[in-house]
Design a protein around this motif. Structure first.
Motif, PDB file in Angstrom:
ATOM      1  N   CYS A  51       0.867  -1.181   0.000  1.00  0.00           N
ATOM      2  CA  CYS A  51       0.000   0.000   0.000  1.00  0.00           C
ATOM      3  C   CYS A  51       0.899   1.224   0.000  1.00  0.00           C
ATOM      4  O   CYS A  51       1.734   1.395   0.878  1.00  0.00           O
ATOM      5  N   TYR A  52       0.715   2.066  -1.043  1.00  0.00           N
ATOM      6  CA  TYR A  52       1.599   3.222  -1.224  1.00  0.00           C
ATOM      7  C   TYR A  52       0.981   4.517  -0.684  1.00  0.00           C
ATOM      8  O   TYR A  52       1.531   5.593  -0.900  1.00  0.00           O
ATOM      9  N   CYS A  53      -0.151   4.377  -0.035  1.00  0.00           N
ATOM     10  CA  CYS A  53      -0.821   5.604   0.416  1.00  0.00           C
ATOM     11  C   CYS A  53       0.001   6.290   1.497  1.00  0.00           C
ATOM     12  O   CYS A  53       0.357   5.658   2.490  1.00  0.00           O
ATOM     13  N   ARG A  74      -7.805   0.794  -1.432  1.00  0.00           N
ATOM     14  CA  ARG A  74      -7.583   1.205  -2.835  1.00  0.00           C
ATOM     15  C   ARG A  74      -6.342   0.554  -3.460  1.00  0.00           C
ATOM     16  O   ARG A  74      -6.323   0.311  -4.658  1.00  0.00           O
ATOM     17  N   CYS A  75      -5.318   0.257  -2.665  1.00  0.00           N
ATOM     18  CA  CYS A  75      -4.102  -0.331  -3.255  1.00  0.00           C
ATOM     19  C   CYS A  75      -4.231  -1.843  -3.480  1.00  0.00           C
ATOM     20  O   CYS A  75      -3.353  -2.460  -4.074  1.00  0.00           O
ATOM     21  N   TYR A 117      -9.364   2.066   6.271  1.00  0.00           N
ATOM     22  CA  TYR A 117      -8.639   2.126   5.002  1.00  0.00           C
ATOM     23  C   TYR A 117      -9.540   1.602   3.877  1.00  0.00           C
ATOM     24  O   TYR A 117     -10.174   0.554   4.020  1.00  0.00           O
TER      25      TYR A 117
HETATM   26 ZN    ZN Z   1      -2.960   2.219  -0.182  1.00  0.00          ZN
END
Ligand code: ZN
Ligand code: GLU
Length: 470
Positions: free
Chosen positions: A98-100, A124-125, A121
């Motif tokens: 997860c890159y958020c 989305r990733c 959360y």
């Molecule tokens: Zn993410």
């Protein structure tokens, strides 16, 4: 089934009664089943963990004789092992990167709150392709099942069910590469083949998350027991933060390990109205069914009562504890009454070994008393000198040295001088031990011996002379 339990403290504070109860129940259950009890130190939270606490945890368990069959394992030394599992999970679609960043996460949260939703959360990733290459920082999240339920049969509380929709995609590896607490617990429970997890109810919410990870890894799900909280007398939860009830403090105060364990076993578990249990009995009788679901209240008085009981029913091995306790306080038992005499005459009045020490150290040490001016101002009159001189004379004459005869002298003085017993005894106490003590004065004089008692009275008389001249 070969029963394996574990105690898995985080070294972020000293052990309190709640921790000890968790450890002890786990230990009892393993012993009862000829199983194995494991010690695991959960120290992956580097900023909050400390070696000092780890050492104290080990010291405390050793003092209580809660021996472990395996460990101590330190999670901080197993980071590579956890990372291997995380890589396996990434490869097998059980987890994702997860890159958020915090900005994105905050926006997600804000929008959810505005919509009246519980912040979570938004996964989305999860849909980013595995082949996606990026040099951006990431955390690794577990792919929690999206729907369905996760349930377990808590051995204390019965069936507990959670909806997967309520559970987040848990972060299992932080940005810095360090795996997270919930993940390490699971991996270690698998690694050690733990069959029974016994821990505080503050972990109930972690359990469905941990079960989902276990299931994803095709591991066997252990039995769980969540123990209710222990409240202090203000009915606040006993915790590292709001109570400094470090068990090692109790050691210093002169509590016996048996008393602590007996006290702890009854904090949430019962066998009829029985209060006193030997270790053997506890091993035989312990069961999950008799653990209460309601919280228990920590009762210092009851602990003291139990400690007094154990001080007065010392077994041979606990006599050694007493010997060591005195030795640490620089008492040479050869220079005064024997340990058995001390136990016989002084233990019945004492709730802790410290109290016992305070009652007897004067028999062994050549201490010159610093007289307490407050007591003297409040309780000493010119009469005192008169009382002490008379007492000195009578005591000096006494040939048959026994407690009864000493008492007779005091009583006789009270009649002859027409002064209450209390007023006679008060200055004698100050002279001999320098405090307004509760243990019978004739016992104290007897054990102190004639010579030493007379010397101490003389010294006090000398002091009083100066005191009155001033
Ligand atoms: Zn993410
Ligand atoms: N390390 C956790 C704690 O100290 C215990 C974890 C567990 O027993 O699963 O609260």
């Amino acid at each position: 089934m070969f029963i394996k339990t574990r105690f898995a403290p985080s070294p972020t504070g000293d052990l309190h009664f709640g921790n000890i109860r968790t450890a002890f129940y786990s230990w009892l259950y393993a012993k009862q089943n000829n199983g194995s009890f494991i010690l695991r130190i959960e120290d992956t939270d580097i900023s909050r963990s400390s070696d000092v606490f780890s050492k104290n945890i080990i010291k405390t368990l050793k003092w209580l004789n809660l021996d472990w069959n395996e460990g101590p394992y330190f999670q901080s030394k197993r980071i590579n092992d956890y990372q291997k599992v995380i890589n396996f999970m990434l490869k097998n679609d059980l987890a994702y990167k997860c890159y958020c960043n915090s900005e994105v996460l905050n926006t997600i949260k804000k929008n959810q709150i505005l919509k009246g939703e519980k912040p979570k959360y938004d996964k989305r990733c999860r849909s980013i392709k595995k082949s996606f290459q990026s040099f951006n920082k990431y955390v690794v999240r577990f792919k929690n099942p999206i729907s369905g339920k996760v349930s377990f049969n808590d051995l204390v509380r019965g069936k507990i069910v959670f909806n997967n929709s309520e559970l987040d995609d848990l972060i299992i590896q932080r940005e810095n590469g360090i795996p997270t607490y919930n993940f390490c617990v699971v991996i270690d429970d698998i690694y050690s083949n733990i069959t029974h997890v016994i821990r505080g109810e503050d972990h109930i919410n972690n359990t469905p998350r941990q079960i989902n990870i276990l299931s994803a890894l095709n591991a066997k799900i252990p039995y769980y027991s969540h123990l209710s909280m222990i409240l202090n007398t203000k009915r606040k939860v006993l915790s590292k933060r709001n109570n400094k009830i470090n068990i090692l403090e109790y050691k210093k105060l002169g509590y016996l390990p048996e008393a602590i364990l007996n006290y702890v076993v009854r904090l949430g578990w019962s066998h009829g109205n029985q209060e006193i249990f030997s270790i053997k009995e506890m091993i035989n009788l312990f069961n999950f069914k008799s653990i209460t679901k309601s919280s228990s209240v920590f009762d210092e008085k009851k602990l003291l009562w139990l400690n007094k009981y154990y001080i007065n029913n010392l077994k041979i091995n606990t006599k050694n504890i007493l010997k060591n306790f005195f030795k640490k306080k620089n008492i040479n038992l050869k220079k005064g009454p024997s340990l058995d005499l001390i136990i016989k005459h002084f233990s019945p009045h004492c709730y802790t070994l410290n109290e016992l020490f305070n009652s007897i150290f004067c028999f062994y040490k050549k201490l010159n008393i610093n007289y307490n001016k407050k007591w003297i101002n409040n309780g000493v009159t010119k009469n005192t000198v008169f009382i002490l001189k008379n007492f000195y004379k009578e005591l000096n004459k006494l040939l048959n040295w026994n407690m009864n005869n000493i008492l007779k002298i005091i009583k006789k003085l009270s009649v002859i001088l027409n002064i209450s017993l209390k007023k006679i005894i008060f200055p004698i106490r100050i002279a001999l031990i320098g405090s307004s003590y509760s243990i019978s004065i004739n016992k104290i004089i007897f054990f102190m011996g004639k010579k030493k008692s007379l010397k101490k009275i003389k010294r006090f008389l000398k002091y009083l002379k100066k005191f009155f001249i001033k």
